[in-house]
Design a protein around this motif. Sequence first.
Motif, mmCIF file in Angstrom:
data_model
loop_
_atom_site.group_PDB
_atom_site.id
_atom_site.type_symbol
_atom_site.label_atom_id
_atom_site.label_comp_id
_atom_site.label_asym_id
_atom_site.label_seq_id
_atom_site.Cartn_x
_atom_site.Cartn_y
_atom_site.Cartn_z
ATOM 1 N N HIS A 293 24.653 52.911 36.721
ATOM 2 C CA HIS A 293 24.247 52.158 37.832
ATOM 3 C C HIS A 293 24.889 50.619 37.850
ATOM 4 O O HIS A 293 24.801 50.094 38.689
ATOM 5 C CB HIS A 293 22.653 51.826 38.043
ATOM 6 N N ALA A 294 25.371 50.140 36.692
ATOM 7 C CA ALA A 294 25.757 48.877 36.233
ATOM 8 C C ALA A 294 26.708 48.381 37.434
ATOM 9 O O ALA A 294 26.423 47.355 37.807
ATOM 10 C CB ALA A 294 26.249 48.691 34.876
ATOM 11 N N PRO A 295 27.769 49.139 37.529
ATOM 12 C CA PRO A 295 28.462 48.510 38.754
ATOM 13 C C PRO A 295 28.089 48.426 39.920
ATOM 14 O O PRO A 295 28.393 47.509 40.696
ATOM 15 C CB PRO A 295 29.958 49.643 38.895
ATOM 16 N N ALA A 296 27.240 49.200 40.567
ATOM 17 C CA ALA A 296 26.584 49.191 41.766
ATOM 18 C C ALA A 296 25.493 47.755 41.808
ATOM 19 O O ALA A 296 25.564 47.355 42.852
ATOM 20 C CB ALA A 296 25.930 50.444 42.191
ATOM 21 N N VAL A 297 25.138 47.814 40.827
ATOM 22 C CA VAL A 297 23.975 46.640 40.545
ATOM 23 C C VAL A 297 24.600 45.297 40.657
ATOM 24 O O VAL A 297 24.214 44.224 41.154
ATOM 25 C CB VAL A 297 22.874 46.701 39.509
ATOM 26 N N LEU A 298 25.672 45.177 39.745
ATOM 27 C CA LEU A 298 26.478 44.140 39.817
ATOM 28 C C LEU A 298 26.947 43.802 41.314
ATOM 29 O O LEU A 298 26.967 42.440 41.743
ATOM 30 C CB LEU A 298 27.788 44.046 38.983
ATOM 31 N N ALA A 299 27.557 44.789 41.896
ATOM 32 C CA ALA A 299 28.039 44.261 43.474
ATOM 33 C C ALA A 299 26.808 43.962 44.356
ATOM 34 O O ALA A 299 27.126 43.057 45.065
ATOM 35 C CB ALA A 299 28.670 45.768 43.702
ATOM 36 N N PHE A 300 25.760 44.523 44.282
ATOM 37 C CA PHE A 300 24.635 44.310 44.846
ATOM 38 C C PHE A 300 24.343 42.658 44.827
ATOM 39 O O PHE A 300 24.193 42.074 45.441
ATOM 40 C CB PHE A 300 23.275 45.271 44.391
ATOM 41 N N GLU A 301 24.246 42.236 43.484
ATOM 42 C CA GLU A 301 23.640 41.117 43.171
ATOM 43 C C GLU A 301 24.842 40.058 43.533
ATOM 44 O O GLU A 301 24.626 38.816 44.222
ATOM 45 C CB GLU A 301 23.602 40.805 41.621
#
Length: 168
Positions: A11-19
């Motif tokens: 999930h890391a890339p999607a979480v970073l994009a969200f933030e």
Amino acid sequence: MPELQRLRPDHAPAVLAFERENRAFFAVSVPDRGDAYFADFDARHAALLAEQDAGLCHFHLLVDPDGEVLGRFNLVDAADGAAELGFRMAEKATHRGLATATVRHLCTLAATDYALPTLHARATVANTPSRTVLTRTGFTPTGETLHLDGHPALAYVRTAAQRAVSPA
């Protein structure tokens, strides 16, 4: 239909994009995470997963069918049948009832899957949407006022026996 998923390494890339995409939106009502959060994101994500594996926290994402993160819903400092709920929604996912529905679902998971019948939450006074979600999902103000990074805030509590007091 969005799905609540337990936080995973991928999930890391999607979480970073969200933030990143919602940083300015979040800063209006909650304390900013600061530049270090983004610079050290990979280490922070790994640390969250380690806390989750140890049973100290339970991190969740509300994810759309394309894998985009619409919200984060966390139960932190889990101990003695209680935890603290924290959540944030993407700006484009607000005003659709998703936060209310997801908090309701997470309250059930907390009690049934994680043995956490008591949940605490805090919201800044300026964060009317989060305070509304908390009230709609059965959280009640404790009367305690506090500060979150210098911003006035209110404390809330909910037990598994409490029910939501108004519809979504």
